[in-house]
Write a protein that holds these residues in place. Structure first.
Motif, short mmCIF file in Angstrom:
data_model
loop_
_atom_site.label_atom_id
_atom_site.label_comp_id
_atom_site.label_asym_id
_atom_site.label_seq_id
_atom_site.Cartn_x
_atom_site.Cartn_y
_atom_site.Cartn_z
N MET A 152 119.20 28.19 -8.19
CA MET A 152 118.19 27.36 -7.52
C MET A 152 116.86 27.50 -8.25
SD MET A 152 116.65 27.65 -3.62
CE MET A 152 118.27 27.48 -2.87
N HIS A 153 116.27 26.36 -8.56
CA HIS A 153 114.97 26.38 -9.24
C HIS A 153 114.01 25.58 -8.38
CE1 HIS A 153 113.14 26.82 -13.52
NE2 HIS A 153 112.25 27.04 -12.58
N LEU A 154 113.00 26.26 -7.83
CA LEU A 154 112.02 25.62 -6.97
C LEU A 154 110.68 25.48 -7.70
CD1 LEU A 154 112.79 27.57 -3.67
CD2 LEU A 154 113.53 25.25 -4.27
N TYR A 155 110.08 24.30 -7.59
CA TYR A 155 108.83 24.01 -8.29
C TYR A 155 107.68 23.98 -7.29
CZ TYR A 155 111.99 22.86 -12.06
OH TYR A 155 112.98 22.93 -13.03
N LEU A 156 106.58 24.63 -7.63
CA LEU A 156 105.43 24.74 -6.75
C LEU A 156 104.43 23.64 -7.04
CD1 LEU A 156 106.78 27.61 -6.79
CD2 LEU A 156 104.51 28.54 -6.31
N THR A 157 103.74 23.18 -6.00
CA THR A 157 102.73 22.15 -6.17
C THR A 157 101.36 22.74 -6.49
OG1 THR A 157 102.45 22.10 -3.76
CG2 THR A 157 103.90 20.44 -4.74
N SER A 158 101.24 24.06 -6.51
CA SER A 158 100.03 24.73 -6.99
C SER A 158 100.47 26.02 -7.67
CB SER A 158 99.06 25.03 -5.84
OG SER A 158 99.41 26.23 -5.18
N ASN A 159 99.55 26.72 -8.29
CA ASN A 159 99.89 27.97 -8.98
C ASN A 159 99.77 29.17 -8.06
OD1 ASN A 159 100.76 29.20 -11.45
ND2 ASN A 159 98.70 30.03 -11.74
N SER A 160 99.47 28.94 -6.79
CA SER A 160 99.31 30.03 -5.82
C SER A 160 100.49 30.01 -4.86
CB SER A 160 98.00 29.87 -5.04
OG SER A 160 96.89 29.92 -5.91
N PRO A 161 101.44 30.94 -4.97
CA PRO A 161 102.64 30.93 -4.12
C PRO A 161 102.34 31.01 -2.64
CG PRO A 161 102.94 32.41 -5.98
CD PRO A 161 101.50 32.01 -5.97
N TRP A 162 101.15 31.48 -2.27
CA TRP A 162 100.79 31.64 -0.86
C TRP A 162 100.12 30.41 -0.27
CZ3 TRP A 162 99.03 34.60 -4.94
CH2 TRP A 162 97.76 34.31 -5.41
N ASP A 163 99.91 29.37 -1.05
CA ASP A 163 99.27 28.16 -0.54
C ASP A 163 99.81 26.97 -1.32
OD1 ASP A 163 97.67 26.60 1.03
OD2 ASP A 163 95.77 27.23 0.15
N THR A 164 101.04 26.54 -1.00
CA THR A 164 101.73 25.55 -1.80
C THR A 164 102.97 25.05 -1.08
OG1 THR A 164 102.60 25.17 -4.05
CG2 THR A 164 103.23 27.21 -2.97
N THR A 165 103.65 24.08 -1.68
CA THR A 165 104.99 23.72 -1.23
C THR A 165 105.96 24.02 -2.36
OG1 THR A 165 104.67 21.43 -1.96
CG2 THR A 165 104.22 21.91 0.35
N TYR A 166 107.20 24.36 -1.99
CA TYR A 166 108.26 24.68 -2.94
C TYR A 166 109.26 23.52 -2.89
CZ TYR A 166 106.51 29.52 -2.73
OH TYR A 166 105.72 30.65 -2.79
N CYS A 167 109.45 22.86 -4.02
CA CYS A 167 110.27 21.64 -4.06
C CYS A 167 111.42 21.78 -5.06
CB CYS A 167 109.42 20.44 -4.48
SG CYS A 167 107.89 20.22 -3.55
N THR A 168 112.47 20.99 -4.83
CA THR A 168 113.54 20.89 -5.81
C THR A 168 113.06 20.03 -6.97
OG1 THR A 168 114.48 18.91 -4.81
CG2 THR A 168 115.27 21.04 -3.97
N GLU A 169 113.86 19.96 -8.01
CA GLU A 169 113.50 19.15 -9.18
C GLU A 169 113.31 17.68 -8.80
OE1 GLU A 169 114.99 18.55 -13.82
OE2 GLU A 169 116.31 19.50 -12.34
N SER A 170 114.04 17.23 -7.78
CA SER A 170 113.93 15.83 -7.35
C SER A 170 112.73 15.58 -6.44
CB SER A 170 115.21 15.40 -6.63
OG SER A 170 115.38 16.15 -5.43
N GLY A 171 112.01 16.65 -6.06
CA GLY A 171 110.82 16.49 -5.24
C GLY A 171 111.01 16.78 -3.76
N GLN A 172 112.23 17.15 -3.34
CA GLN A 172 112.47 17.47 -1.93
C GLN A 172 111.81 18.80 -1.59
OE1 GLN A 172 114.06 16.01 0.85
NE2 GLN A 172 113.14 17.80 1.83
N VAL A 173 110.95 18.78 -0.58
CA VAL A 173 110.29 20.01 -0.14
C VAL A 173 111.29 20.89 0.60
CG1 VAL A 173 108.47 20.99 1.29
CG2 VAL A 173 108.05 18.88 0.01
N ILE A 174 111.36 22.17 0.22
CA ILE A 174 112.25 23.12 0.89
C ILE A 174 111.44 24.14 1.69
CG2 ILE A 174 114.09 24.83 0.57
CD1 ILE A 174 114.90 22.01 -0.19
#
Length: 204
Positions: A1-23
């Motif tokens: 599983m590879h989750l992409y963050l919408t910011s560089n701060s893991p404590w204030d962000t969303t974690y998304c799949t490669e297709s953009g689905q927020v998990i």
């Protein structure tokens, strides 16, 4: 599983799949006291009832989330962490410090401190190791045993040299079932790592 963050701060962000689905999402707030970080996970697809006009209600189009845990970050005293419906505990009770690496050397993480070991929901121990750029999670190996990589965090790369990429969390496939606790513990560990890298004390 590879989750992409919408910011560089893991404590204030969303974690998304490669297709953009927020998990997952992490929301951070701090007023005069400690920083409170809430971690939530998107709910599975659900049945949607149409309104009186036969349309999908606007609120039904938004992702619904369930709270997974919390981190209460303290700059001086011990921080606190809660996983699932468990009790909120001090990080000194949730984690223990590991002073050995697989080669039997003290001070596995050098200037950034020792690894942080926690017990997973499967009863096994896992250790986050910090270096100067990113933390990596391993299945805990005693002195002389081989380590197994579980997950690692990649910081955002702006592309000045090489290709630009967002921050991301990479979890090895055989440990996907541990994603919830990996995300929660990563948030504390990366906050701690950056504090230590910036030579700030406390929160440990």
């Amino acid at each position: 599983m590879h989750l992409y963050l919408t910011s560089n701060s893991p404590w204030d962000t969303t974690y998304c799949t490669e297709s953009g689905q927020v998990i997952y999402k992490a929301e951070s707030r701090a007023l005069l006291g400690p920083r409170h970080i809430t971690i939530s996970k998107v709910q599975p697809a659900r049945t949607i009832d149409l309104d009186a006009d036969g349309k999908v209600p606007e609120e039904a189009l938004r992702d619904a989330f369930t709270e997974l845990g919390k981190v209460e970050w303290h700059a001086i005293t011990y921080s606190k962490i809660r996983v699932g419906d468990g009790e909120e505990v001090s990080v000194k009770d949730f984690f223990r410090k590991d002073g050995w690496d697989s080669y039997g050397k003290i001070g596995v993480d050098g200037l950034l401190g020792r690894g942080r070991v926690f017990t997973g929901l499967d009863g096994k121990e896992y250790v986050w190791k910090m270096d100067s750029t990113k933390p990596k999670l391993y299945a805990f190996a005693k002195k002389g045993e081989n380590e197994t990589l579980v997950a690692n965090f990649h910081q955002q790369h702006f592309g000045l040299v090489g290709k630009a990429r967002p921050a991301s969390l990479e979890i090895q496939p055989e440990f996907n079932h541990m994603a919830d606790i990996i995300v929660i513990t990563l948030i504390y560990i990366e906050k701690l790592r950056r504090e230590k890298a910036g030579q700030n004390s406390g929160g440990d």
